[in-house]
Design a protein around this motif. Sequence first.
Motif, PDB file in Angstrom:
ATOM      1  N   TYR A 266      -4.592  -6.211  -9.016  1.00 10.89           N
ATOM      2  CA  TYR A 266      -4.233  -4.782  -9.014  1.00 10.89           C
ATOM      3  C   TYR A 266      -4.998  -4.052  -7.906  1.00 10.89           C
ATOM      4  O   TYR A 266      -4.426  -3.265  -7.150  1.00 10.89           O
ATOM      5  N   TYR A 267      -6.277  -4.324  -7.823  1.00 13.03           N
ATOM      6  CA  TYR A 267      -7.125  -3.644  -6.846  1.00 13.03           C
ATOM      7  C   TYR A 267      -6.653  -3.964  -5.427  1.00 13.03           C
ATOM      8  O   TYR A 267      -6.547  -3.089  -4.565  1.00 13.03           O
ATOM      9  N   ARG A 268      -6.334  -5.232  -5.193  1.00 13.71           N
ATOM     10  CA  ARG A 268      -5.899  -5.670  -3.863  1.00 13.71           C
ATOM     11  C   ARG A 268      -4.564  -5.033  -3.492  1.00 13.71           C
ATOM     12  O   ARG A 268      -4.340  -4.652  -2.349  1.00 13.71           O
ATOM     13  N   TRP A 269      -3.677  -4.886  -4.459  1.00 11.32           N
ATOM     14  CA  TRP A 269      -2.347  -4.351  -4.171  1.00 11.32           C
ATOM     15  C   TRP A 269      -2.330  -2.845  -3.997  1.00 11.32           C
ATOM     16  O   TRP A 269      -1.451  -2.300  -3.340  1.00 11.32           O
ATOM     17  N   THR A 270      -3.269  -2.155  -4.648  1.00 10.52           N
ATOM     18  CA  THR A 270      -3.164  -0.692  -4.662  1.00 10.52           C
ATOM     19  C   THR A 270      -4.207   0.000  -3.789  1.00 10.52           C
ATOM     20  O   THR A 270      -4.035   1.166  -3.465  1.00 10.52           O
ATOM     21  N   ARG A 271      -5.276  -0.686  -3.446  1.00  9.87           N
ATOM     22  CA  ARG A 271      -6.344  -0.027  -2.689  1.00  9.87           C
ATOM     23  C   ARG A 271      -5.803   0.492  -1.353  1.00  9.87           C
ATOM     24  O   ARG A 271      -5.245  -0.247  -0.557  1.00  9.87           O
ATOM     25  N   GLY A 272      -5.984   1.765  -1.155  1.00  7.84           N
ATOM     26  CA  GLY A 272      -5.535   2.391   0.086  1.00  7.84           C
ATOM     27  C   GLY A 272      -4.061   2.753   0.096  1.00  7.84           C
ATOM     28  O   GLY A 272      -3.579   3.393   1.011  1.00  7.84           O
ATOM     29  N   ARG A 273      -3.338   2.339  -0.942  1.00  2.43           N
ATOM     30  CA  ARG A 273      -1.898   2.574  -0.937  1.00  2.43           C
ATOM     31  C   ARG A 273      -1.562   4.064  -1.020  1.00  2.43           C
ATOM     32  O   ARG A 273      -0.575   4.514  -0.454  1.00  2.43           O
TER      33      ARG A 273
ATOM     34  N   ALA B 292       3.029  -0.552 -15.259  1.00  2.00           N
ATOM     35  CA  ALA B 292       4.015  -1.314 -14.478  1.00  2.00           C
ATOM     36  C   ALA B 292       3.636  -1.186 -13.006  1.00  2.00           C
ATOM     37  O   ALA B 292       3.745  -0.108 -12.428  1.00  2.00           O
ATOM     38  N   THR B 293       3.169  -2.280 -12.417  1.00  2.18           N
ATOM     39  CA  THR B 293       2.580  -2.217 -11.081  1.00  2.18           C
ATOM     40  C   THR B 293       3.461  -2.928 -10.058  1.00  2.18           C
ATOM     41  O   THR B 293       3.637  -4.146 -10.123  1.00  2.18           O
TER      42      THR B 293
ATOM     43  N   PRO C 222      -3.427  -4.498 -17.161  1.00  8.12           N
ATOM     44  CA  PRO C 222      -3.996  -4.066 -18.448  1.00  8.12           C
ATOM     45  C   PRO C 222      -4.900  -2.856 -18.251  1.00  8.12           C
ATOM     46  O   PRO C 222      -5.941  -2.958 -17.594  1.00  8.12           O
ATOM     47  N   LEU C 223      -4.478  -1.706 -18.800  1.00  4.12           N
ATOM     48  CA  LEU C 223      -5.202  -0.459 -18.530  1.00  4.12           C
ATOM     49  C   LEU C 223      -6.587  -0.461 -19.173  1.00  4.12           C
ATOM     50  O   LEU C 223      -7.512   0.149 -18.642  1.00  4.12           O
ATOM     51  N   GLY C 224      -6.724  -1.146 -20.320  1.00  2.00           N
ATOM     52  CA  GLY C 224      -8.027  -1.204 -20.966  1.00  2.00           C
ATOM     53  C   GLY C 224      -9.075  -1.824 -20.064  1.00  2.00           C
ATOM     54  O   GLY C 224     -10.206  -1.333 -19.958  1.00  2.00           O
ATOM     55  N   GLU C 225      -8.687  -2.894 -19.385  1.00  2.00           N
ATOM     56  CA  GLU C 225      -9.627  -3.546 -18.453  1.00  2.00           C
ATOM     57  C   GLU C 225      -9.949  -2.633 -17.275  1.00  2.00           C
ATOM     58  O   GLU C 225     -11.068  -2.595 -16.773  1.00  2.00           O
ATOM     59  N   LEU C 226      -8.930  -1.881 -16.845  1.00  3.95           N
ATOM     60  CA  LEU C 226      -9.134  -0.959 -15.721  1.00  3.95           C
ATOM     61  C   LEU C 226     -10.131   0.140 -16.112  1.00  3.95           C
ATOM     62  O   LEU C 226     -11.017   0.502 -15.335  1.00  3.95           O
ATOM     63  N   GLN C 227      -9.974   0.647 -17.334  1.00  7.82           N
ATOM     64  CA  GLN C 227     -10.907   1.678 -17.801  1.00  7.82           C
ATOM     65  C   GLN C 227     -12.330   1.125 -17.883  1.00  7.82           C
ATOM     66  O   GLN C 227     -13.286   1.796 -17.517  1.00  7.82           O
ATOM     67  N   SER C 228     -12.461  -0.087 -18.384  1.00  4.31           N
ATOM     68  CA  SER C 228     -13.792  -0.694 -18.471  1.00  4.31           C
ATOM     69  C   SER C 228     -14.393  -0.848 -17.083  1.00  4.31           C
ATOM     70  O   SER C 228     -15.575  -0.589 -16.865  1.00  4.31           O
ATOM     71  N   PHE C 229     -13.564  -1.254 -16.129  1.00  5.89           N
ATOM     72  CA  PHE C 229     -14.032  -1.454 -14.755  1.00  5.89           C
ATOM     73  C   PHE C 229     -14.601  -0.164 -14.177  1.00  5.89           C
ATOM     74  O   PHE C 229     -15.611  -0.163 -13.490  1.00  5.89           O
ATOM     75  N   TYR C 230     -13.914   0.945 -14.454  1.00 11.45           N
ATOM     76  CA  TYR C 230     -14.355   2.223 -13.914  1.00 11.45           C
ATOM     77  C   TYR C 230     -15.317   2.957 -14.847  1.00 11.45           C
ATOM     78  O   TYR C 230     -15.690   4.110 -14.593  1.00 11.45           O
TER      79      TYR C 230
ATOM     80  N   GLU D 240       4.644  -9.453 -16.831  1.00 10.91           N
ATOM     81  CA  GLU D 240       3.601 -10.471 -16.735  1.00 10.91           C
ATOM     82  C   GLU D 240       2.272  -9.812 -16.352  1.00 10.91           C
ATOM     83  O   GLU D 240       2.214  -9.073 -15.374  1.00 10.91           O
ATOM     84  N   PRO D 241       1.228 -10.086 -17.106  1.00  7.75           N
ATOM     85  CA  PRO D 241      -0.064  -9.461 -16.794  1.00  7.75           C
ATOM     86  C   PRO D 241      -0.627  -9.968 -15.477  1.00  7.75           C
ATOM     87  O   PRO D 241      -0.430 -11.129 -15.119  1.00  7.75           O
ATOM     88  N   ILE D 242      -1.297  -9.070 -14.778  1.00 12.34           N
ATOM     89  CA  ILE D 242      -2.001  -9.475 -13.552  1.00 12.34           C
ATOM     90  C   ILE D 242      -3.483  -9.179 -13.726  1.00 12.34           C
ATOM     91  O   ILE D 242      -3.869  -8.329 -14.530  1.00 12.34           O
ATOM     92  N   ALA D 243      -4.289  -9.893 -12.964  1.00 12.14           N
ATOM     93  CA  ALA D 243      -5.738  -9.698 -13.039  1.00 12.14           C
ATOM     94  C   ALA D 243      -6.116  -8.388 -12.366  1.00 12.14           C
ATOM     95  O   ALA D 243      -5.390  -7.867 -11.517  1.00 12.14           O
ATOM     96  N   LEU D 244      -7.240  -7.869 -12.777  1.00 13.55           N
ATOM     97  CA  LEU D 244      -7.713  -6.611 -12.221  1.00 13.55           C
ATOM     98  C   LEU D 244      -7.896  -6.698 -10.703  1.00 13.55           C
ATOM     99  O   LEU D 244      -7.604  -5.755  -9.966  1.00 13.55           O
TER     100      LEU D 244
END
Lengths: 328, 137
Positions: free
Chosen positions: A316-323, A37-38, A17-25, A309-313
């Motif tokens: 997402y962070y765990r899958w993409t960090r450093g990728r 799509a992740t 969910p991009l809205g949650e990602l924007q709030s996080f940052y 299927e939605p995934i938790a923030l």
Amino acid sequence: MADILRYGAYLPKHRTPLGELQSFYGRPGRPRSRTLATPGLDEDTLTMAYEAATEALAGERAPAALISVSMSSPFGLRKMSMTLSRALGLAADTVPYDLGGHPGGLMDAFALAAALATGDRPVAVVASDHQVSYEERVCDTLSAGGAAAFVIGASGGFATLGPQARASSEVYDVWRLGNEPEARYRLEVLFDAYAAAAKGAFTALEKATERPASVYASVAASQPHPQTLRGLGKLGVTAEQLAATSFVGEIGNLGAASVGVATAIALDAAEAGQQILAFGYGAGEGIAQAIEVTAAPPAIGAAARIAGEPIALGTYYRWTRGRQAEPH
Amino acid sequence: MTVSAIEFSRLGPPKLRLYAMRCGSCNTLQPWWEKFHCYACGAERLTEEELAGTGELTNYTVVYYPPRDFLGQEPYVVGHITMDEGVVLPAPVVDTALEDVQLGTRVKATLRRMKLGHEGDVYYSQKFVLDTPGAEA
């Protein structure tokens, strides 16, 4: 002239969910895409290309060549087509080609495949991208992943690749400074260059075909950002022509796979006798491809795959960090 | 096991295709790692045979605390897949909710990353996804 014999598409099942990602940052404003799509931690350009190509090649003759289009790691320096050919179990004499450099490369691959598909054996074309942006930049660049594959033959397909027209200008909408972990994107340059390239390519295609953009049943376009699609309206493309094939506002920017997935969705909905306009854009170049549907396509239900299927923030962070810093 | 890039190259090609070993003596199909010895008859002449990639989940466990190389993928399912050819292979089952995994579930092979080596080399291998009507390829 060449025909599309079959096609396939793959979208990872997870949606951030991009809205949650924007709030996080701490990024204000309305999200430009509902989700991204992740790809999972065990997915990348090769595995997604494999999924799309497996669907496209099911029941098809062994291809004489395999053309892969990608801009993402881990195949920036190595040939993905060779590894993909082995993973698919293709014959040892299958010639592997790789195209890169810009996300509209699928249109170049169509032109190459049409030139190569002269004998009994078809040519497989696969576009796959897994874009991973550095931390908060993902909120602007909407980086996501997916893949699309097409089997191109000399004849006997359900759609014919018609004329292709292109317009190019040298722009710097993406570049990398020094050892930065990720390329920089300048969106305002992208919007202007996309509009200019689309205008040039559409005008050139209209001259070649004597058909305006309004006659096409649907327009399947590269969609790096929702604003780029709005620019097509000035060229006579209606909202109805883009309705089914627009997904950037739902799942983000699929990079090189974007125009392929859009074309798969357009073919799914097409009927015999209709025309489709595919438009690939990247790095200042726009390539417009007319596609004439001659028989009912073997629909794959690509549009239904936009939902995920939605995934938790945290996931997402765990899958993409450093990728984005993975070696190419 | 983590190996250097040089060692990796000596281990042979990555498992881009799903195969098993056929005994040339008693015709039994063995898992892919039994390259030199048939556990049914003791013969030492085995040849690679590609599998169709479909089978049935006959046993499984859920990994919540993975080894270092698989951190980030948890929780994930590792199961015994009885392939349609008869051989039993262990492999992860992915892209499914844990509650959807059941014994007897039909599964099909797909290509996925297994892990990232410490020198940046990507290890690909075969994993399995549910093979149910309507499931994505």
